[in-house]
Design an enzyme around this catalytic site. Structure first.
Site, PDB file in Angstrom:
ATOM      1  N   HIS A  59      87.334   7.700  75.417  1.00  0.00           N
ATOM      2  CA  HIS A  59      86.610   6.606  76.062  1.00  0.00           C
ATOM      3  C   HIS A  59      87.357   5.278  75.947  1.00  0.00           C
ATOM      4  CE1 HIS A  59      82.813   5.173  77.790  1.00  0.00           C
ATOM      5  NE2 HIS A  59      83.016   4.074  77.096  1.00  0.00           N
ATOM      6  N   LYS A 101      84.075  -3.986  88.892  1.00  0.00           N
ATOM      7  CA  LYS A 101      84.444  -2.823  88.087  1.00  0.00           C
ATOM      8  C   LYS A 101      83.327  -1.796  88.101  1.00  0.00           C
ATOM      9  CE  LYS A 101      86.297  -1.449  83.678  1.00  0.00           C
ATOM     10  NZ  LYS A 101      86.099  -1.773  82.285  1.00  0.00           N
ATOM     11  N   HIS A 105      78.058   5.940  82.362  1.00  0.00           N
ATOM     12  CA  HIS A 105      77.207   6.148  81.196  1.00  0.00           C
ATOM     13  C   HIS A 105      76.612   7.545  81.280  1.00  0.00           C
ATOM     14  CE1 HIS A 105      75.798   2.873  78.217  1.00  0.00           C
ATOM     15  NE2 HIS A 105      77.104   2.976  78.241  1.00  0.00           N
ATOM     16  N   ASN A 106      77.500   8.522  81.501  1.00  0.00           N
ATOM     17  CA  ASN A 106      77.048   9.887  81.741  1.00  0.00           C
ATOM     18  C   ASN A 106      76.451  10.540  80.505  1.00  0.00           C
ATOM     19  OD1 ASN A 106      78.354   9.368  84.118  1.00  0.00           O
ATOM     20  ND2 ASN A 106      80.130  10.631  83.673  1.00  0.00           N
ATOM     21  N   HIS A 107      77.178  10.463  79.409  1.00  0.00           N
ATOM     22  CA  HIS A 107      76.722  11.174  78.210  1.00  0.00           C
ATOM     23  C   HIS A 107      75.389  10.631  77.701  1.00  0.00           C
ATOM     24  CE1 HIS A 107      80.762  12.864  78.273  1.00  0.00           C
ATOM     25  NE2 HIS A 107      80.424  13.685  77.290  1.00  0.00           N
ATOM     26  N   SER A 548      85.717   9.156  82.447  1.00  0.00           N
ATOM     27  CA  SER A 548      84.703   9.871  81.683  1.00  0.00           C
ATOM     28  C   SER A 548      85.048  11.350  81.725  1.00  0.00           C
ATOM     29  CB  SER A 548      83.320   9.621  82.276  1.00  0.00           C
ATOM     30  OG  SER A 548      82.377  10.448  81.619  1.00  0.00           O
TER      31      SER A 548
END
Lengths: 762, 230
Positions: A59, A101, A105-107, A548
């Site tokens: 990350h 930009k 925030h997938n996880h 990601s």
């Protein structure tokens, strides 16, 4: 400056001993740990190990993607700030600059959708206002599994509320985005948020800590125990038990504090009392502090007992790795600390001096005066090992791509039935259910709201505007990554020219599976190469973005999804075109031609549950010509509407133009004769096509401008009154339905699923 | 005309309201909620947004801000006060207007254009409209469902204090034209004296064709005109 070396640091009382197991728990490989020891010249302390773990996570460290990202074009005369800062910045004319930009925030959203999505918006806003720009718009690019399970509906509903509540409260309009539902995202939703900010050129500020002795201040919210090791968590695969055990790694957002922090930060920057500012985002104080020191070429020293904390007894390890939201690290100019405090106080926020900038190149952390971490800053931020891996295409995917689709090209019932099914698929259907939960008009600058091809924000005091879109069809990328990535860039550019904006630059969000697997690395590499080619052809350099990886659950990866966030510039807001038809009697002209591929289409997914076949090819020269032609038509003011053809093909695109936002629908009478099977003519998702409408006295001009750019163009029909219904005839078949029926299918699909009474569980 | 736009922590439509006031010739200033004194101003505008994050209840904390004492005195002395969205919620919380704004009956935030019918064109805020005129104006709120006890509601109707109602394209107060479940499709009301207006829709967002509607302009021009003639 002497070469910085780590001083000996005795182990802190109560900290665990460093064992191979502790190292592994921190996500560092044995080789990476050896590198840590070389840099340190000794065994790191537990606190130091935590710092390396966060900074060298995928990350923060981009260790599996950095070498590939270097292949992307990043320069153009209008690029003011390329990759490496909090956000990219481009010139948009008349002294204005646009910071923008995208971030994932997938996880966190997979385990706690509301907070995961909300804090995603919070983080991207901070990336923009720390550049000195005022956030003016948000977009969200989302992916979920099919809506037929309660779990997916929970994730979808929670994410939409989270994105909405945060942006609504801060008061930033949402101007667009996209969503796709497909079983390929079942275990791992994708939540990417993009933000645009406007500023005058002279207001640009960058995040670096220079000025020996300058005080470092923590401003905004206090530091708590939430989100510790979020960056490392975001760099791992999920498993079935991620749900409960990972919740503490999800941060909690407070948009009210964010709004105050936004105003305070812009006021701080305008005051000239600070020389640097950075969000304490992923990896908190650790990344903001070390990155500022690394960029400034200096060092920093911080006293942990001076950091305002929410709860007693936090260790330096916890303080350093907390991802509590709505916090900033600020470098004040010496002697102006009080000015900083006063500005924060006005906005009812705290500011505390927690350290100072040094000149010894070290990232040094103290606890009650005792050194607990002493790490050379540059190797910490730049020394993360980067990997180039072998990529091999999966045989399984080759088989899918080359599958014979013939049997699926003959519709089972009549074409109209298939068409209504397609229009009612959540992937094609109206997304009003989503964006009616988002404030789209606050700040009174939104010229084109969500639902159009691109969102448009005017620049007050000028005739200009900026436009933005996010795009990526993960099915195409899955089936053929290089082509799919080119298609994503091409579609974004088409969406911009449809509103009359010149495509200018992109930010990208590379959402992929575990890159340690050869077939995933293949997807990543191929997608980057496709993006490189398309960005080169369209002169839309990449100014930053986010990676990601490890989007996998129990070993199953998402479709590779390199989301393109593209921005464009409009010179004259009076020339903006919209996707909806404007007048009955206007001619409908199709620009571009159908190349006949049918792989990865929504039709195949809806009717056969298939994601297979050859995805549409991308002709970069043809796309470029098409974009230029449409922009020229826009400038010459010959168009009444323009709309990209994408999911659901030509028939669906015509329905979208006819229905608009539902207030003033039209009918359609179209006939075209292509040498293709009817399902391909009607529902194929061939790239490079834009549907325009024009007053009949302008049609000749549209056709001759298309010819000048060598873009295929043909008049395919006319816009009619709503009463006349929807009729599209192609060679060998047709669809015909009343406007009420297509309206019903299109507008009620998602509400019917999402607003169904509780307990009606599928 | 000197117009005060009150900014609370979390207000986010203050700038939009400021620009709207300027567009109709108002001399607008921002006043931070901790400041005191609005003497010399001709009108007070309470903007939309999320004052104090809507924590506790929308408007419940803002009404305790120091400036609200001054706003109450100003209103009681007959000064024009317009509260939009969160401003309307603050007016209800502070007792300047009756009733309360509950969660939308959809339990979702609702953001879209709605149609409003002008019920009264004889107030200081609506003189430039025609009674029965249909306006297209955006809403953006999670708590806009107007509710009050029975006597209050009856009094509002009897005294003609409902200024705007949600309607459909035919101008009817149908249930599907009501975006939040408000009683009798109420979108905006005044106090008994008629100098305090609270409304959930955002007229300040309907000031330019480019942004979708100019139907909000007359509200601001009405205010300016009423002050110039008074």
């Amino acid at each position: 400056m002497i070469k910085p070396t780590a001083a000996p640091v005795p182990p802190r009382k109560g900290d665990p001993e460093i064992t191979a197991e502790v190292v592994a728990d921190h996500g560092l490989s044995p080789d990476e740990y050896e590198r840590v020891q070389q840099i340190m010249g000794r065994t790191p302390t537990y606190t130091e190990l935590g710092v390396f773990s966060a900074m060298w996570s995928e990350h923060c460290g981009y260790k599996n993607s950095k070498r590939l990202l270097r292949l992307l074009p990043t320069k153009a005369p209008w690029v003011i700030q390329g990759p490496g800062e909090n956000a990219g910045v481009i010139d948009v004319g008349e002294g204005f600059a646009l910071a923008f930009k995208i971030e994932s925030h997938n996880h966190p959203s997979a385990v706690e959708p509301y907070q995961g999505a909300a804090t995603g918006v919070g983080g991207i806003l901070r990336d923009i206002f720390t550049m000195g720009a005022r956030p003016v718009a948000v977009l969200d690019s989302l992916r979920f599994g099919d809506l037929d399970t309660g779990r997916v509906r929970y994730l979808f509903g929670g994410v939409v509320s989270g994105v909405g509540d945060y942006g609504n409260c801060v008061g930033i309009p949402n101007i667009g985005g996209e969503v796709q539902f497909d079983r390929g995202y079942e275990g791992n939703p994708i939540v990417n948020a993009m933000c645009l900010g406007l500023m005058k050129h002279e207001d640009l500020i960058t995040a670096s800590a220079s000025g020996d002795g300058s005080p470092l201040m923590a401003v905004g919210a206090r530091t708590g125990r939430d989100g510790i090791h979020g960056a490392t968590f975001a760099s791992e695969e999920l498993s079935e038990d991620s749900d409960e055990s990972s919740r503490p790694q999800v941060q909690v957002g407070d948009p009210f504090t964010e709004k105050l922090l936004l105003e305070a930060s812009l006021e701080l920057i305008a005051s000239g009392a600070i020389s640097g500012i950075q969000d304490m985002g992923a990896a908190g104080i650790t990344s903001s502090g070390s990155e500022m020191a690394g960029r400034g070429g200096s060092g920093i020293e911080m006293e942990m007992t001076d950091v305002p904390i929410r709860e007693e007894g936090m260790t330096p390890y916890e303080i350093l790795l907390s991802e509590s939201q709505e916090r900033m690290l600020v470098v004040a100019k010496p002697g102006r600390e009080d000015e900083v405090r006063q500005i924060l106080e006005k906005w009812e926020l705290e500011a505390a001096v927690i350290g100072r900038v040094t000149n010894d190149g070290m990232f040094r952390v103290l606890e009650e005066g005792q050194v607990v971490a002493d790490i050379p800053a540059l190797p910490l931020t730049e020394g993360c090992p980067t990997y180039e891996r072998e990529g091999i295409e999966s045989e399984e995917i080759v088989a899918l791509r080359t599958m014979d689709l013939t049997e699926h090209l003959i519709p089972e019932g009549d074409l109209t039935k298939s068409f209504l099914l397609l229009l009612g698929s959540p992937n094609v259907a109206s997304k009003q259910w989503i964006y009616h939960q988002y404030d789209t008009t606050v700040r009174t600058a939104t010229a084109v709201r969500p639902g159009g091809d691109s969102g448009v924000i005017r620049i007050r005091g000028t005739r200009r505007a900026v436009a933005a879109t996010t795009d990526c069809n993960g099915r195409f990328v899955y089936l053929e990554p290089r082509t799919g990535a080119m298609a994503a860039v091409a579609e974004a550019a088409r969406n911009l020219v449809c509103v009359g904006a010149l495509p200018t630059a992109i930010t990208n969000n590379l959402n992929f599976g575990n890159p340690l697997k050869a077939h995933i690395y293949y997807q990543l590499r191929e997608a980057v190469l496709g993006m490189r080619d398309a960005c080169g052809a369209f002169e839309t350099p990449v100014t930053g973005g986010n990676v990601s990886l490890f989007n996998e659950t129990d070993g199953k990866a998402i479709y590779p999804t390199p989301v393109i966030g593209m921005v464009g510039v409009i010179d004259d807001v009076s020339k903006i075109t919209r996707h909806a038809f404007q007048n009955a009697g206007d001619d409908i002209v199709l620009l571009g031609s159908n190349t006949g591929e049918f792989g990865g289409s929504e039709y195949l997914y809806v009717t056969a549950g298939l994601v297979a076949g050859q995805p549409p090819s991308v002709d970069l020269d043809g796309e470029r010509a098409l974009q230029q032609a449409v922009l020229k038509m826009n400038h010459e003011e010959v168009l009444n509407s323009a709309h990209d053809c994408s999911e659901g093909g030509l028939a669906s695109a015509l329905a979208e133009c006819a229905l608009g936002d539902g207030d003033a629908p039209f009918g359609v009478d179209v006939e075209l004769d292509e040498d293709l099977r009817p399902v391909i003519s009607l529902f194929g998702e061939s790239q490079g096509r834009i549907l325009v409408s024009a007053s009949p006295d302008k049609t000749e001009q549209v056709l001759s401008l298309a010819a000048r750019y060598e873009v295929p163009a043909m008049k395919i029909g006319t816009v009619t009154d709503a009463d006349a219904g929807f009729s599209v005839k192609v060679r060998g078949g047709s669809v015909a339905a009343s406007t009420a029926d297509i309206s019903e299918a299109y507008f009620t699909a998602i509400p019917k699923i999402m607003d169904a009474p509780a307990g009606s569980e599928a | 005309m000197k117009v005060a736009v009150i900014t609370f922590p979390g207000s986010n439509c203050d700038y939009d309201l400021y620009k709207a006031a300027q567009q109709v010739g108002g001399d607008a200033s921002f006043i931070w909620h901790r400041e005191r004194g609005i003497e010399g101003y001709d009108a007070v505008l309470l903007p939309g947004g999320f004052s104090y994050g809507d924590y506790l209840r929308a408007g419940a904390i803002a009404r305790m801000s120091p400036i609200m004492e001054d706003v109450i005195s100003f209103a009681n002395a007959g000064g024009p006060v317009l509260g939009i969205c969160n401003g309307f919620q603050i007016l209800c919380e502070s007792g300047l207007l009756p009733g309360a704004l509950m969660h939308n009956n959809s339990l979702k935030f609702e953001s879209k254009d709605v149609l409003l019918r002008v019920e009264r064109a004889d107030t200081m805020f609506t003189a430039d409209y025609k009674a029965g005129q249909i306006l297209r104006i955006p809403i953006a709120h999670g708590e806009g469902n107007y509710e009050a006890d029975k006597e209050t509601l009856e009094a509002l109707e009897a005294e003609g204090r409902v200024v705007f109602r949600y309607v459909n394209a035919a101008g009817e107060t149908s249930a599907n034209a009501n975006p939040n479940g408000s009683w009798h499709n109420i979108a905006g009301i005044t106090n008994r004296a008629g100098n305090v207006l609270g409304m959930m829709p955002h007229p300040e967002r309907a000031m330019e064709e480019l942004l979708g509607s100019t139907d909000g302009v007359a509200l601001f021009t009405s205010m300016v005109a009423s002050l110039q003639t008074s």
